[in-house]
Design a protein around this motif. Structure first.
Motif, mmCIF file in Angstrom:
data_model
loop_
_atom_site.group_PDB
_atom_site.id
_atom_site.type_symbol
_atom_site.label_atom_id
_atom_site.label_comp_id
_atom_site.label_asym_id
_atom_site.label_seq_id
_atom_site.Cartn_x
_atom_site.Cartn_y
_atom_site.Cartn_z
ATOM 1 N N GLY A 73 0.827 -1.208 0.000
ATOM 2 C CA GLY A 73 0.000 0.000 0.000
ATOM 3 C C GLY A 73 0.859 1.255 0.000
ATOM 4 O O GLY A 73 0.798 2.070 -0.929
ATOM 5 N N GLY A 74 1.670 1.407 1.018
ATOM 6 C CA GLY A 74 2.467 2.630 1.179
ATOM 7 C C GLY A 74 3.486 2.805 0.081
ATOM 8 O O GLY A 74 3.543 3.842 -0.580
ATOM 9 N N ARG A 75 4.314 1.777 -0.146
ATOM 10 C CA ARG A 75 5.408 1.904 -1.123
ATOM 11 C C ARG A 75 4.976 1.606 -2.554
ATOM 12 O O ARG A 75 5.715 1.870 -3.493
ATOM 13 N N VAL A 117 -1.285 3.516 3.502
ATOM 14 C CA VAL A 117 -1.125 2.411 4.466
ATOM 15 C C VAL A 117 -2.482 2.110 5.119
ATOM 16 O O VAL A 117 -2.911 0.961 5.193
ATOM 17 N N ARG A 118 -3.147 3.166 5.549
ATOM 18 C CA ARG A 118 -4.436 2.961 6.222
ATOM 19 C C ARG A 118 -5.450 2.312 5.265
ATOM 20 O O ARG A 118 -6.142 1.367 5.633
ATOM 21 N N ALA A 119 -5.501 2.831 4.026
ATOM 22 C CA ALA A 119 -6.445 2.278 3.048
ATOM 23 C C ALA A 119 -6.136 0.798 2.794
ATOM 24 O O ALA A 119 -7.051 -0.032 2.681
ATOM 25 N N ALA A 120 -4.847 0.456 2.730
ATOM 26 C CA ALA A 120 -4.470 -0.943 2.468
ATOM 27 C C ALA A 120 -4.881 -1.831 3.648
ATOM 28 O O ALA A 120 -5.352 -2.957 3.448
ATOM 29 N N TYR A 121 -4.713 -1.330 4.867
ATOM 30 C CA TYR A 121 -5.154 -2.109 6.036
ATOM 31 C C TYR A 121 -6.673 -2.370 5.960
ATOM 32 O O TYR A 121 -7.138 -3.497 6.196
ATOM 33 N N LEU A 122 -7.419 -1.328 5.637
ATOM 34 C CA LEU A 122 -8.882 -1.476 5.635
ATOM 35 C C LEU A 122 -9.322 -2.412 4.507
ATOM 36 O O LEU A 122 -10.248 -3.219 4.680
ATOM 37 N N GLN A 123 -8.615 -2.336 3.396
ATOM 38 C CA GLN A 123 -8.897 -3.236 2.273
ATOM 39 C C GLN A 123 -8.609 -4.692 2.663
ATOM 40 O O GLN A 123 -9.371 -5.604 2.375
ATOM 41 N N ARG A 124 -7.505 -4.862 3.334
ATOM 42 C CA ARG A 124 -7.085 -6.201 3.787
ATOM 43 C C ARG A 124 -8.150 -6.773 4.748
ATOM 44 O O ARG A 124 -8.485 -7.940 4.706
ATOM 45 N N ALA A 125 -8.661 -5.920 5.623
ATOM 46 C CA ALA A 125 -9.678 -6.365 6.576
ATOM 47 C C ALA A 125 -10.939 -6.811 5.832
ATOM 48 O O ALA A 125 -11.569 -7.810 6.189
#
Ligand code: TMP
Length: 211
Positions: free
Chosen positions: A105-107, A168-176
């Motif tokens: 997400g971040g990189r 990073v936050r968006a990727a975490y929420l997507q992963r969830a």
């Protein structure tokens, strides 16, 4: 003997996960269960050395991702698997979801490559080694930023710009969303009491199972 439980905690820097992890460790220990508290990157002597490099030294983005998995391999072999096999609980401050959030997400690194590394490092004859439960402590970016700015020297990740942390936050929420059974998103922008109440409710069935 039953295999212990593997729980990971995740979130943006400044989301308060270390405080909540500490509470979780005490909560599980109160049930007379044996807990190994550990973290990534780190958790072994070699992993802690890699952590120092990862948090401080400039490096190619793919080197960063590979070192995360190298530290993870050591951690799994030396700490996580032996503890689970002894029937202990492993409470881990970050695991592979962090790599998806920060490095993908971040990189913006390629997801397919991570999937290969994940299968290499976490693959077992009985299936992929993953946490039984992952708690993502979610806060708005401004809250995370304000907490990070608390007078400490920031590390290489914390020094990144707001758009990096937003990804990073968006990727975490997507992963969830993609693994709702395993990953629970906790609104960490609330009182400690409200958060602990929710954590106790989530952990309840897992603890009962072991009673
Ligand atoms: P911590 O300060 O929360 O212990 O985590 C150290 C930093 O490492 C944090 O900013 C997130 C980053 N990190 C990754 O970028 N990828 C990973 O796979 C892991 C485990 C951590």
């Amino acid at each position: 003997m039953t295999r212990g439980r593997f729980i990971s905690v995740e979130g943006l820097d400044g989301a308060g996960k270390s405080t909540h992890l500490q509470w979780l460790v005490e909560h599980v220990r109160q049930q007379q269960l044996s807990v190994v508290q550990t973290r990534e990157p780190g958790g072994t002597p070699l992993g802690e050395q890699l952590r120092t490099l990862l948090l401080n030294e400039a490096m190619h983005l793919e080197t960063e991702a590979l070192l995360m998995f190298a530290a993870r391999n050591e951690h799994i072999q030396q700490v996580i698997l032996p503890a689970l096999q002894r029937g202990e609980w492993v409470l881990c401050d970050r695991f592979t979801d962090a790599t998806y959030a920060y490095q993908c997400g971040g990189r913006g690194l390629d997801l397919a490559k991570f999937s290969q590394l994940e299968h290499w490092v976490q693959g077992r004859p009985e299936g992929l080694l993953e946490p039984d439960l992952t708690l993502i402590f979610d806060v708005p970016l401004e809250v995370s930023k304000a907490r990070m700015a608390n007078g400490r020297v920031l590390d290489r990740f914390e020094r990144e710009q707001a758009d990096f942390h937003a990804r990073v936050r968006a990727a975490y929420l997507q992963r969830a969303k993609s693994a709702p059974q395993r990953i629970k998103v906790i609104d960490a922008n609330r009182s400690i009491e409200a958060i602990q109440h929710e954590l106790a409710t989530i952990l309840g069935p897992w603890l009962q199972e072991q009673a």
